[in-house]
Design an enzyme around this catalytic site. Structure first.
Site, PDB file in Angstrom:
ATOM      1  N   GLU A   1       0.863  -1.177   0.000  1.00  0.00           N
ATOM      2  CA  GLU A   1       0.000   0.000   0.000  1.00  0.00           C
ATOM      3  C   GLU A   1       0.900   1.228   0.000  1.00  0.00           C
ATOM      4  O   GLU A   1       1.985   1.209   0.597  1.00  0.00           O
ATOM      5  CB  GLU A   1      -0.894   0.013   1.249  1.00  0.00           C
ATOM      6  CG  GLU A   1      -1.743   1.281   1.342  1.00  0.00           C
ATOM      7  CD  GLU A   1      -2.794   1.239   2.444  1.00  0.00           C
ATOM      8  OE1 GLU A   1      -2.658   0.438   3.377  1.00  0.00           O
ATOM      9  OE2 GLU A   1      -3.742   2.038   2.354  1.00  0.00           O
TER      10      GLU A   1
ATOM     11  N   CYS B   1      -6.575   1.105   3.087  1.00  0.00           N
ATOM     12  CA  CYS B   1      -7.494   2.241   3.107  1.00  0.00           C
ATOM     13  C   CYS B   1      -7.364   3.105   1.860  1.00  0.00           C
ATOM     14  O   CYS B   1      -8.307   3.826   1.500  1.00  0.00           O
ATOM     15  CB  CYS B   1      -7.250   3.072   4.354  1.00  0.00           C
ATOM     16  SG  CYS B   1      -7.581   2.178   5.874  1.00  0.00           S
TER      17      CYS B   1
ATOM     18  N   ASN C   1     -11.841  -3.277   0.795  1.00  0.00           N
ATOM     19  CA  ASN C   1     -10.664  -3.528   1.635  1.00  0.00           C
ATOM     20  C   ASN C   1     -11.073  -4.100   2.983  1.00  0.00           C
ATOM     21  O   ASN C   1     -11.149  -5.299   3.153  1.00  0.00           O
ATOM     22  CB  ASN C   1      -9.857  -2.232   1.805  1.00  0.00           C
ATOM     23  CG  ASN C   1      -8.823  -2.340   2.909  1.00  0.00           C
ATOM     24  OD1 ASN C   1      -8.146  -3.364   3.004  1.00  0.00           O
ATOM     25  ND2 ASN C   1      -8.706  -1.342   3.756  1.00  0.00           N
ATOM     26  N   GLU C   2     -11.371  -3.216   3.909  1.00  0.00           N
ATOM     27  CA  GLU C   2     -11.575  -3.646   5.300  1.00  0.00           C
ATOM     28  C   GLU C   2     -12.992  -3.251   5.721  1.00  0.00           C
ATOM     29  O   GLU C   2     -13.206  -2.723   6.799  1.00  0.00           O
ATOM     30  CB  GLU C   2     -10.523  -2.926   6.158  1.00  0.00           C
ATOM     31  CG  GLU C   2     -10.244  -3.530   7.475  1.00  0.00           C
ATOM     32  CD  GLU C   2      -9.124  -2.774   8.196  1.00  0.00           C
ATOM     33  OE1 GLU C   2      -9.310  -1.571   8.497  1.00  0.00           O
ATOM     34  OE2 GLU C   2      -8.085  -3.380   8.457  1.00  0.00           O
TER      35      GLU C   2
HETATM   36  O1  AHR Z   1      -1.958  -1.355   6.996  1.00  0.00           O
HETATM   37  C1  AHR Z   1      -2.446  -0.116   7.380  1.00  0.00           C
HETATM   38  C2  AHR Z   1      -3.957  -0.041   7.326  1.00  0.00           C
HETATM   39  O2  AHR Z   1      -4.520  -0.891   8.267  1.00  0.00           O
HETATM   40  C3  AHR Z   1      -4.587  -0.465   6.042  1.00  0.00           C
HETATM   41  O3  AHR Z   1      -4.610   0.539   5.101  1.00  0.00           O
HETATM   42  C4  AHR Z   1      -5.970  -0.820   6.445  1.00  0.00           C
HETATM   43  O4  AHR Z   1      -6.535  -1.828   5.660  1.00  0.00           O
HETATM   44  C5  AHR Z   1      -5.832  -1.230   7.892  1.00  0.00           C
HETATM   45  O5  AHR Z   1      -6.729  -0.565   8.697  1.00  0.00           O
END
Ligand code: AHR
Length: 659
Positions: free
Chosen positions: A46, A240, A371-372
């Protein structure tokens, strides 16, 4: 494999635990269990901590196109005594409409006048290497020349070049600089020498020494560190970053293709996410775009795992939702990405890939939806994606989200829904204290074997607390992760993939710690955690071997009054080698009897690779990168039954040859 022998460190850890009960590690080598996914151990990239701009993307000039909202961010006026002139930012008749701003330098000619770029916390240059300077230049008036100068951090001139040929239209001007010294924090000057007016855009300085020597390519040492991990897959671009604080700031892969000067700049969400670690100069130029991602995966033998926005902005920020009836363009982006990666050159997106120089497909096999994310809003959107993607591309495995916590109500809700939807893979995330990792080595023993598979997409043991700026990549966290990974390997039928997060961090520009690989402008620093990843990935094995850890009393699982400190897993390679991994999280060496249960002839000579260090809080640093590194040695007395001392705070890999 690093073979630096640290006799002192090893000696310090070899004091044997006075454990009352004799320990036995038993490996049933003739009963191979589930196949281990060849792509089991991967990486997650990322653009956080200056991972891409200022990191993997080897561009050395920050804000090269003057597109930051503060247009001269990273630039300063160079106006030595006598030099007079004016700087202005303009957007009339720009070089490229996608990045419309440019710099006008008006020099009165009394002395060279212009600008300096500070780079990404300095410009790293090496003596003996060559650097390509280029800029789009338009001469408005005058007959002056341009001077390009590289200065070291102490103000010494490292090299310079003079450019004299220009056009009244935009034209790329080039020069090659050969710094006469190495400097991690050099500066680049661009000066008008004489009386004249020039427009400048896309001012760039690139090392010729990039990964595979590709012009405008990636930082060679950083890619090498990834290649050395032999990653099975690469998850990209986030995180993110995929979601954006609002949907307008989400990652859109189509905007990351084509000439770099046509890729519109976007503010990086890590620019302002943490008030305690602000980075007002953090933007995404997308020099590492989706084509570069696929190409990198191919280079390092990793399966691409792109993650797409599913119509949800980051739920830690706005949580903005794309209405369900407006999701079509998001889903179309996913379909088009499959065509871009895998489609024939006769297809629209396959043709674009071919035009970029890659007619062969990239053979993408999986894709992440969101993603999350969490909540029913995610399931509603995931279902729409899954329906459309599976209808046209049943061959693509879909990765679904399970929120940011590996066990809370959001997680349980999503797992129950995703199980019902029969999703392919569920992405679990965990940033927790190292105790969590030690206590969860049996987490997957009881997972339902028939449901979706697990992708442990983000995890890292925190030495202090999640989001603490004091977290360190120390030996103790690495060993806790190693212990946990033995549990993933033993359950390789359920856990199909895993990746540590975040991957990279720049020492002078990070937002999040811990991180797998630290870099400065000239060097790469693998952490103890990196070596754990490498030991698992390079000693993967093809089939799980049942492994029991017992003491005189019974299995050595944790209880309230006896936390487990020794962990093991084993695998067999198709080619024949038996690979045993043992993690000792105790503060002293632990002796165990190792029994390899097999009718094969196991050679007494085995290779042992040990990762340990002088103390649990040991770290690697740029000054001392070899404090915690794997050390390889030969065991002469291995065979099917032997005693071995596993050092304190260590991970040991033993490779047995069996005939
Ligand atoms: O790895 C850092 C962040 O942690 C990532 O962007 C996100 O997916 C998680 O909250």
């Amino acid at each position: 494999m690093n073979r630096i022998i640290q006799a002192a460190a090893l000696a310090a850890t070899l004091s044997i635990s006075a454990s009352a009960n004799a320990l036995t590690i038993e490996v049933q080598a003739d009963k191979p269990g589930p196949a281990i996914n060849p792509a089991m151990w991967g990486i997650f990239f990322e653009d956080i901590n200056f991972g891409a701009d200022g990191g993997l993307y080897a561009e050395l000039v920050k804000n090269r196109s003057f597109e930051f909202p503060d247009s001269l961010k990273g630039w300063s006026k160079i106006s030595p005594s006598m030099a007079q002139g004016r700087l202005s930012i303009r957007d009339d008749n720009p070089f490229k409409a996608a990045n419309p701003h440019y710099l006008r330098i008006d020099s009165e000619g009394s002395a060279p006048f212009g600008v300096a770029n500070e780079g990404f916390r300095g410009i790293g240059v090496r003596k003996g290497e060559a650097y390509n300077f280029s800029a789009q230049v338009r001469r408005i008036e005058g007959s002056a020349a341009l001077r390009v100068e590289l200065y070291g951090s102490d103000g010494t001139l490292l090299d310079s070049a003079r450019i004299e040929e220009f056009s009244s239209d935009w034209k790329q001007c080039k020069a090659v600089l050969h710094p006469n010294d190495t400097d991690a924090k050099a500066k680049l000057y661009v000066l008008v020498d004489g009386k004249g007016t020039f427009d400048l855009d896309v001012v760039s300085l690139f090392p010729q020494n990039t990964w595979k020597n590709r012009p405008g390519g990636l930082r060679a040492d950083m890619v090498q560190a990834l290649a050395d991990l032999k990653p099975g897959f690469m998850r990209f671009p986030g995180g993110c970053i995929v979601e954006g604080p609002r949907l307008s700031g989400r990652y859109q892969w189509k905007k990351t293709l084509g000439p770099v000067d046509e890729r519109p700049l976007l503010v990086n969400r890590w620019n302002f996410e943490f008030l305690h670690r602000p980075a007002s100069d953090y933007y995404q130029s997308f020099g590492v775009g989706f084509f570069e991602f696929f190409q990198l995966c191919e280079d390092i033998g990793a399966q691409p795992l792109p993650i797409l926005n599913c119509g949800m902005a980051c739920q830690f920020n706005s949580g903005e939702l794309c209405p369900i009836d407006a999701l079509a363009p998001y889903i179309q982006d996913a379909l088009d990405l499959i065509e871009f990666a895998n489609g024939p050159v006769t297809s629209d997106w396959g043709a674009k890939r071919a035009a970029m120089g890659h007619p062969e497909p990239f053979n993408m096999k999986m894709m992440g939806v969101g993603n999350e994310q969490w909540g029913p809003q995610y399931i509603e959107r995931y279902e729409r994606f899954s329906h459309a993607l599976k209808e046209k591309h049943p061959e693509i495995a879909l990765v679904a989200a399970s929120g940011p916590d590996p066990g809370d109500d959001r997680f349980k809700f999503l797992w129950s829904k995703l199980r019902a939807l029969n999703s392919d893979l569920v992405d679990e995330h965990c940033y927790a204290a190292l105790g969590w990792f030690l206590a969860n080595t049996h987490r997957y023993d009881t997972y339902d074997r028939n449901g979706p598979k697990v992708f442990m997409g983000e995890y890292a043991a925190q030495s202090v607390a999640t989001l603490s700026t004091k977290n360190r990549n120390n030996l103790e966290t690495a060993i806790a992760e190693a212990a946990y990974l033995t549990g993933l390997e033993r359950n390789a039928d359920v856990v199909r993939m895993a990746s540590y997060a975040p991957l990279f961090a720049h020492v002078d520009a990070w937002q999040w710690t811990p991180d797998l690989i630290w870099v400065n402008n000239l060097a790469v620093l693998p952490t103890p955690n990196y070596y754990v990843q490498q030991l698992f990935s390079r000693n993967r094995g093809d089939r799980v071997l049942p492994t029991d850890l017992k003491d005189d009393v019974g299995p050595t699982t944790a209880t309230d009054n006896k936390p487990a400190t020794l962990f093991a897993s084993a695998a067999r390679e198709t080619a024949g080698e038996i690979i045993l991994k043992v993690v000792n999280a105790a503060r002293s060496g632990t002796e165990a009897a190792v029994r390899i249960d097999t009718t094969s002839n196991v050679m007494a000579r085995a290779v042992a690779i040990v990762l340990t260090g002088p103390s649990p809080d040991a770290i690697n640093s740029f000054d001392q990168p070899g404090v915690v590194v794997p050390v390889e040695s030969i065991l002469q007395d291995a065979s099917t039954s032997f005693h071995h001392v596993f050092p304190a705070n260590s991970m040991t890999v033993i490779r047995f040859k069996a005939q």
